[in-house]
Design an enzyme around this catalytic site. Structure first.
Site, PDB file in Angstrom:
ATOM      1  N   TRP A 102       0.977  -1.085  -0.035  1.00  0.00           N
ATOM      2  CA  TRP A 102       0.030  -0.169  -0.154  1.00  0.00           C
ATOM      3  C   TRP A 102       0.905   1.252  -0.017  1.00  0.00           C
ATOM      4  O   TRP A 102      -0.088   1.977  -0.845  1.00  0.00           O
ATOM      5  CB  TRP A 102      -0.818   0.164   1.377  1.00  0.00           C
ATOM      6  CG  TRP A 102      -2.380  -0.878   1.358  1.00  0.00           C
ATOM      7  CD1 TRP A 102      -2.079  -2.203   1.741  1.00  0.00           C
ATOM      8  CD2 TRP A 102      -2.918  -1.382  -0.551  1.00  0.00           C
ATOM      9  NE1 TRP A 102      -3.709  -3.239   1.322  1.00  0.00           N
ATOM     10  CE2 TRP A 102      -4.199  -2.112  -0.209  1.00  0.00           C
ATOM     11  CE3 TRP A 102      -3.386   0.031  -1.476  1.00  0.00           C
ATOM     12  CZ2 TRP A 102      -5.685  -2.328  -1.237  1.00  0.00           C
ATOM     13  CZ3 TRP A 102      -4.451  -0.463  -2.258  1.00  0.00           C
ATOM     14  CH2 TRP A 102      -5.466  -1.676  -1.872  1.00  0.00           C
ATOM     15  N   ASP A 172      -2.175   7.182   6.067  1.00  0.00           N
ATOM     16  CA  ASP A 172      -2.952   6.185   5.592  1.00  0.00           C
ATOM     17  C   ASP A 172      -3.562   5.094   6.490  1.00  0.00           C
ATOM     18  O   ASP A 172      -2.647   3.996   6.719  1.00  0.00           O
ATOM     19  CB  ASP A 172      -2.660   5.620   3.962  1.00  0.00           C
ATOM     20  CG  ASP A 172      -3.877   4.349   3.363  1.00  0.00           C
ATOM     21  OD1 ASP A 172      -5.018   4.034   4.096  1.00  0.00           O
ATOM     22  OD2 ASP A 172      -3.177   3.527   2.503  1.00  0.00           O
ATOM     23  N   LYS A 196     -12.936  -1.168   5.656  1.00  0.00           N
ATOM     24  CA  LYS A 196     -12.026  -2.161   5.969  1.00  0.00           C
ATOM     25  C   LYS A 196     -12.857  -2.663   7.714  1.00  0.00           C
ATOM     26  O   LYS A 196     -12.920  -3.252   7.823  1.00  0.00           O
ATOM     27  CB  LYS A 196     -10.799  -1.721   5.846  1.00  0.00           C
ATOM     28  CG  LYS A 196      -9.813  -1.778   4.573  1.00  0.00           C
ATOM     29  CD  LYS A 196     -10.179  -2.654   3.993  1.00  0.00           C
ATOM     30  CE  LYS A 196      -9.045  -2.409   2.370  1.00  0.00           C
ATOM     31  NZ  LYS A 196      -8.578  -1.718   2.494  1.00  0.00           N
TER      32      LYS A 196
END
Ligand SMILES: *Cc1c(COP(=O)(O)O)cnc(C)c1O
Length: 360
Positions: A102, A172, A196
């Site tokens: 990511w 993030d 999520k």
């Protein structure tokens, strides 16, 4: 009706009580005669839903008054571009810490807008740890320092908050937001996709310190200009109304569970059930150094990967779904977000034992 234990990395399992409330309110929200999906975003009903969601999020994370909360669309990947557009100001570069898939995506996207300095990388150990702070080569002129607080694919998480001095820290937090308390004042900006640990896909949350507003590049789309959106209460364009409503129900549920300290205790107990079993087994293996292991995403490999399909089939037959690891790393991954009950992790470990006894 049968609900499975859903170990998906995202979109992911939600609290059953929230889904029941949403179902009960589907056709007629609080006597309005409308579904939340059908409401004008400027009507008094939705404005109340939106305000309550924001106020619960502020309460849960103890967000200081000098931070704005904006509800956007476009996902965390969208933010990878929107952040440099908004925060570069007069700067030409930003620092990024590379901890896996990511952060790699964030780096690649930011390179379209600025010079990216990879100030530290865990590539040399195949992304099995977070680089120690004293190895970071930060640039004091950087616009910001970007981290991914939880690498959803690699299962690597920061269990500390980096000190970046006067340079704003940007995180993030897509896959570990609301899993534990966070000192928001240590960050310039926190962002996450909701799918999520919060609610449905389509909602992106940005928590940004006020002094960072108003530096957007002229090319920044208005819908993604934090200052314009903050001034418009996230209503410069139509926000993802239904997703905000569900997020609000989840926030309320977390508060009823005792808030983020209680949620953290629960998450630690849950993750320990799985890691303790993995660590005593020679059949399964998690590669991440113990101090940087994620409490949310637990990747593991079987000793013999030719057994992967049989493992997944057996899990499915027992009502445990979405355990296949990300295609880039293979093996298995159990995502055990806030809404995964400890019973789900216990059932998984019981099955892992059974499978190991049969094939080990
Ligand atoms: C899932 C995930 C993303 C993806 O975000 P989108 O909402 O799909 O754009 C980004 N970062 C992390 C850490 C994630 O887990």
């Amino acid at each position: 009706m049968t609900r499975v234990f859903n170990f998906s990395a995202g979109p992911a399992t939600l609290p059953e009580s929230v889904l029941r409330t949403a179902a009960a309110e589907m056709l007629d929200w609080h006597g309005s005669g409308m579904s939340v999906m059908e409401m004008s975003h400027r009507g008094k009903e939705f404005i109340a839903i939106h305000a309550e969601a924001e106020s619960l999020l502020r309460e849960l994370l103890a967000i200081p008054a000098n931070y704005k909360v904006v509800f956007l669309q476009g996902g965390a990947i969208g933010q990878n571009a929107i952040i440099p557009m908004n925060l570069l100001g007069g700067h030409s570069s930003a620092d990024y810490i590379h901890t896996g898939e990511w952060s790699k995506k964030s780096i690649k996207e930011a390179q379209k807008y600025c010079k990216v300095n990879v100030a530290a990388s865990a590539e040399a150990n195949n992304f099995t740890s977070v680089p120690k702070r004293d190895t970071w080569k930060l640039n004091p002129d950087a616009a910001y320092v970007h981290i991914c607080s939880n690498e959803t694919i690699g299962g690597v998480e920061y269990h500390w908050t980096p000190d970046t001095g006067a340079v704003p820290l940007v995180a993030d937090m897509s896959s570990n937001i609301l899993s534990r308390p966070v000192d928001v004042s240590k960050y310039g900006l926190i962002y996450c996709g909701a799918q999520k640990n919060i609610g449905p896909a389509g909602l992106t949350i940005v928590i940004v310190r006020e002094d960072l507003l108003g530096r957007a590049l002229p090319i920044t789309p208005s819908a993604f200009d934090y200052k314009q959106q903050a001034e418009a209460d996230s209503m410069l364009n139509t926000p993802p109304t239904y997703a905000i409503y569900i997020a609000g129900l989840v926030f309320k549920h977390l508060k009823e569970q005792g808030g983020l300290s209680a949620i953290e205790r629960h998450n630690r107990a849950k993750a320990a059930v799985l890691y303790d079993y993995l660590d005593q087994s020679s059949f399964y293996r998690n590669p991440v150094v113990p101090e940087d292991r994620s409490l949310m995403n637990v990747p593991f490999k079987l000793k013999d990967e030719s057994l992967d399909d049989a493992f997944l089939k057996g899990a499915q037959a027992r009502g445990m779904l979405q355990l296949k690891g990300h295609r880039s790393v293979g093996g298995m991954r159990a995502s055990i977000y806030n809404a995964m009950p400890i019973e789900g992790v216990q059932a998984l470990v019981a099955y892992m034992k059974e499978f190991e006894a049969a094939h080990g």
